[in-house]
Scaffold this motif. Sequence first.
Motif, PDB file in Angstrom:
ATOM      1  N   ILE A  22      48.952  59.759  55.454  1.00  7.49           N
ATOM      2  CA  ILE A  22      49.117  58.323  55.237  1.00  7.49           C
ATOM      3  C   ILE A  22      47.807  57.521  55.767  1.00  7.49           C
ATOM      4  O   ILE A  22      47.604  56.860  55.237  1.00  7.49           O
ATOM      5  N   ALA A  23      47.313  58.037  57.271  1.00  9.57           N
ATOM      6  CA  ALA A  23      46.427  57.350  57.543  1.00  9.57           C
ATOM      7  C   ALA A  23      45.122  57.639  56.794  1.00  9.57           C
ATOM      8  O   ALA A  23      44.149  56.853  56.539  1.00  9.57           O
ATOM      9  N   LEU A  24      44.890  58.906  56.227  1.00  8.31           N
ATOM     10  CA  LEU A  24      43.664  59.305  55.669  1.00  8.31           C
ATOM     11  C   LEU A  24      43.492  58.386  54.343  1.00  8.31           C
ATOM     12  O   LEU A  24      42.515  57.911  54.058  1.00  8.31           O
ATOM     13  N   VAL A  25      44.897  58.394  53.568  1.00  8.17           N
ATOM     14  CA  VAL A  25      44.746  57.607  52.401  1.00  8.17           C
ATOM     15  C   VAL A  25      44.396  56.113  52.340  1.00  8.17           C
ATOM     16  O   VAL A  25      43.537  55.590  51.853  1.00  8.17           O
ATOM     17  N   LEU A  26      45.014  55.490  53.444  1.00 10.47           N
ATOM     18  CA  LEU A  26      44.768  54.032  53.813  1.00 10.47           C
ATOM     19  C   LEU A  26      43.363  53.906  54.378  1.00 10.47           C
ATOM     20  O   LEU A  26      42.680  52.860  53.786  1.00 10.47           O
ATOM     21  N   ASP A  27      42.801  54.635  55.009  1.00  8.87           N
ATOM     22  CA  ASP A  27      41.579  54.585  55.687  1.00  8.87           C
ATOM     23  C   ASP A  27      40.464  54.801  54.666  1.00  8.87           C
ATOM     24  O   ASP A  27      39.367  53.965  54.612  1.00  8.87           O
ATOM     25  N   VAL A  28      40.471  55.859  53.794  1.00 10.06           N
ATOM     26  CA  VAL A  28      39.577  55.941  52.858  1.00 10.06           C
ATOM     27  C   VAL A  28      39.541  54.702  51.370  1.00 10.06           C
ATOM     28  O   VAL A  28      38.665  54.228  51.309  1.00 10.06           O
ATOM     29  N   GLU A  58      24.317  60.246  53.547  1.00  9.34           N
ATOM     30  CA  GLU A  58      25.611  60.539  54.004  1.00  9.34           C
ATOM     31  C   GLU A  58      26.129  59.274  54.400  1.00  9.34           C
ATOM     32  O   GLU A  58      25.578  58.370  55.092  1.00  9.34           O
ATOM     33  N   LEU A  59      27.357  59.195  53.843  1.00  8.58           N
ATOM     34  CA  LEU A  59      28.402  58.086  54.157  1.00  8.58           C
ATOM     35  C   LEU A  59      29.733  58.326  54.251  1.00  8.58           C
ATOM     36  O   LEU A  59      30.291  58.820  53.492  1.00  8.58           O
ATOM     37  N   ASP A  60      30.342  58.102  55.635  1.00  8.99           N
ATOM     38  CA  ASP A  60      31.800  58.054  55.622  1.00  8.99           C
ATOM     39  C   ASP A  60      32.171  56.577  55.499  1.00  8.99           C
ATOM     40  O   ASP A  60      31.997  55.829  56.512  1.00  8.99           O
ATOM     41  N   VAL A  61      32.725  56.275  54.504  1.00  6.64           N
ATOM     42  CA  VAL A  61      33.278  54.765  54.169  1.00  6.64           C
ATOM     43  C   VAL A  61      34.147  54.312  55.189  1.00  6.64           C
ATOM     44  O   VAL A  61      34.358  53.173  55.393  1.00  6.64           O
ATOM     45  N   ARG A  62      34.841  55.192  55.878  1.00 13.34           N
ATOM     46  CA  ARG A  62      35.591  54.663  57.138  1.00 13.34           C
ATOM     47  C   ARG A  62      35.000  54.239  58.120  1.00 13.34           C
ATOM     48  O   ARG A  62      35.502  53.560  59.087  1.00 13.34           O
ATOM     49  N   ASP A  63      33.756  54.495  58.435  1.00  6.71           N
ATOM     50  CA  ASP A  63      32.950  54.334  59.559  1.00  6.71           C
ATOM     51  C   ASP A  63      31.951  52.875  59.505  1.00  6.71           C
ATOM     52  O   ASP A  63      31.169  53.101  58.644  1.00  6.71           O
ATOM     53  N   PRO A  64      32.239  51.736  60.264  1.00  5.40           N
ATOM     54  CA  PRO A  64      31.518  50.596  60.114  1.00  5.40           C
ATOM     55  C   PRO A  64      30.033  50.947  60.590  1.00  5.40           C
ATOM     56  O   PRO A  64      29.023  50.548  59.702  1.00  5.40           O
ATOM     57  N   ASP A  65      29.787  51.833  61.443  1.00  2.00           N
ATOM     58  CA  ASP A  65      28.391  52.085  61.849  1.00  2.00           C
ATOM     59  C   ASP A  65      27.632  52.931  60.743  1.00  2.00           C
ATOM     60  O   ASP A  65      26.567  52.687  60.521  1.00  2.00           O
ATOM     61  N   ALA A  66      28.484  53.834  60.021  1.00  2.00           N
ATOM     62  CA  ALA A  66      27.751  54.386  58.899  1.00  2.00           C
ATOM     63  C   ALA A  66      27.225  53.433  57.611  1.00  2.00           C
ATOM     64  O   ALA A  66      26.414  53.721  57.285  1.00  2.00           O
ATOM     65  N   VAL A 109      51.794  55.556  48.810  1.00  2.00           N
ATOM     66  CA  VAL A 109      50.591  54.980  49.867  1.00  2.00           C
ATOM     67  C   VAL A 109      49.472  55.129  48.881  1.00  2.00           C
ATOM     68  O   VAL A 109      48.739  53.975  49.163  1.00  2.00           O
ATOM     69  N   TYR A 110      49.110  56.022  48.032  1.00  2.00           N
ATOM     70  CA  TYR A 110      47.964  55.858  47.259  1.00  2.00           C
ATOM     71  C   TYR A 110      48.288  54.418  46.471  1.00  2.00           C
ATOM     72  O   TYR A 110      47.336  53.751  46.031  1.00  2.00           O
ATOM     73  N   SER A 111      49.335  54.375  45.898  1.00  2.00           N
ATOM     74  CA  SER A 111      49.645  53.212  45.089  1.00  2.00           C
ATOM     75  C   SER A 111      49.227  52.049  45.805  1.00  2.00           C
ATOM     76  O   SER A 111      48.835  51.011  45.354  1.00  2.00           O
ATOM     77  N   ALA A 112      50.035  51.866  47.245  1.00  2.00           N
ATOM     78  CA  ALA A 112      49.601  50.568  47.965  1.00  2.00           C
ATOM     79  C   ALA A 112      48.190  50.453  47.996  1.00  2.00           C
ATOM     80  O   ALA A 112      47.755  49.270  48.283  1.00  2.00           O
ATOM     81  N   THR A 113      47.348  51.344  48.369  1.00  2.00           N
ATOM     82  CA  THR A 113      46.164  51.113  48.509  1.00  2.00           C
ATOM     83  C   THR A 113      45.480  50.540  47.263  1.00  2.00           C
ATOM     84  O   THR A 113      44.279  49.756  47.218  1.00  2.00           O
ATOM     85  N   LYS A 114      45.707  51.019  46.156  1.00  2.00           N
ATOM     86  CA  LYS A 114      45.052  50.493  44.882  1.00  2.00           C
ATOM     87  C   LYS A 114      45.600  49.147  44.367  1.00  2.00           C
ATOM     88  O   LYS A 114      44.875  48.445  43.955  1.00  2.00           O
ATOM     89  N   PHE A 115      46.820  48.831  44.795  1.00  2.00           N
ATOM     90  CA  PHE A 115      47.094  47.426  44.808  1.00  2.00           C
ATOM     91  C   PHE A 115      46.189  46.590  45.769  1.00  2.00           C
ATOM     92  O   PHE A 115      45.658  45.441  45.223  1.00  2.00           O
ATOM     93  N   GLY A 116      46.041  47.095  46.896  1.00  2.00           N
ATOM     94  CA  GLY A 116      45.123  46.345  47.883  1.00  2.00           C
ATOM     95  C   GLY A 116      43.878  46.408  47.604  1.00  2.00           C
ATOM     96  O   GLY A 116      43.215  45.290  47.665  1.00  2.00           O
ATOM     97  N   VAL A 117      43.179  47.214  46.757  1.00  2.00           N
ATOM     98  CA  VAL A 117      41.819  47.224  46.187  1.00  2.00           C
ATOM     99  C   VAL A 117      41.645  46.149  45.327  1.00  2.00           C
ATOM    100  O   VAL A 117      40.719  45.224  45.325  1.00  2.00           O
ATOM    101  N   ARG A 118      42.654  45.763  44.325  1.00  2.00           N
ATOM    102  CA  ARG A 118      42.682  44.544  43.454  1.00  2.00           C
ATOM    103  C   ARG A 118      42.907  43.370  44.396  1.00  2.00           C
ATOM    104  O   ARG A 118      42.250  42.472  44.005  1.00  2.00           O
ATOM    105  N   GLY A 119      43.535  43.337  45.445  1.00  2.00           N
ATOM    106  CA  GLY A 119      43.518  42.015  46.203  1.00  2.00           C
ATOM    107  C   GLY A 119      42.135  42.031  47.068  1.00  2.00           C
ATOM    108  O   GLY A 119      41.807  40.706  46.884  1.00  2.00           O
ATOM    109  N   VAL A 120      41.496  42.918  47.383  1.00  2.00           N
ATOM    110  CA  VAL A 120      40.405  42.661  48.036  1.00  2.00           C
ATOM    111  C   VAL A 120      39.230  42.139  46.952  1.00  2.00           C
ATOM    112  O   VAL A 120      38.433  41.275  47.036  1.00  2.00           O
TER     113      VAL A 120
END
Length: 241
Positions: free
Chosen positions: A108-114, A62-70, A153-164
Amino acid sequence: MTAPVIDLTGKVALVTGAAGGLGAAVAAAFADAGAHVVLADTDLAGATRTAEEIGGSAEAVELDVRDPDAWQRATARLLEQHGHWDVLVNNAGVYRKAPLAEMADDEIALVLDVNLRGTVLGTRAAARSMADGGAIVNISSTAGLAGHRHALVYSATKFGVRGVTRSAALELGERGIRVNAVCPGPIVTSMMRADQVDWSAVPLSRAAEPREVAALVTYLASDAAAYCTGGDHTVDGGLSA
């Protein structure tokens, strides 16, 4: 000259969002290539079912990718049980489509966070505990190559993934850890229906099957791609052409 062999024998891989869809296909392809695969998802029951279908080389966590402790718990368990960690696929993602003016704050928060924060946290976890010479594959999208109407917002996150991906490749290269992004076009899974896609824009006139994208992810995770890092790799039926 012989072609490189796509072989993950002896490698331990963690795939997020692996209960179904593309994540499940990646996990199955990794297992077929010889890896021990950890299927991570908030849907533990679903991930467990998928792991059982794959067989003895797979397990669920079990892993929630938004949770550093997880992330800390999951990676600590992985290292305790297997002693090393070689491959990460940051696949977990959510898709929401709506005109920007109508998108709710919580969506917006959900898409950015996940999609984005989850990828950052996963990549940080790998930087802390992955074995030297490992591989990270981040799932971006053709929406990370060009703007998408009603999916800002989805597109922004996927651009961000490329930056990461590019920044991590620069930082982790000295340890031999390769970081690549895969940018799929339309894949008909539970996240996207066929009627959401304008097929006239796709030269091959169809969606990708999850296994077709998984094949590219498997290649990038393997030593066959030993000189590939920091790249964006499309599998989109020609959509971005």
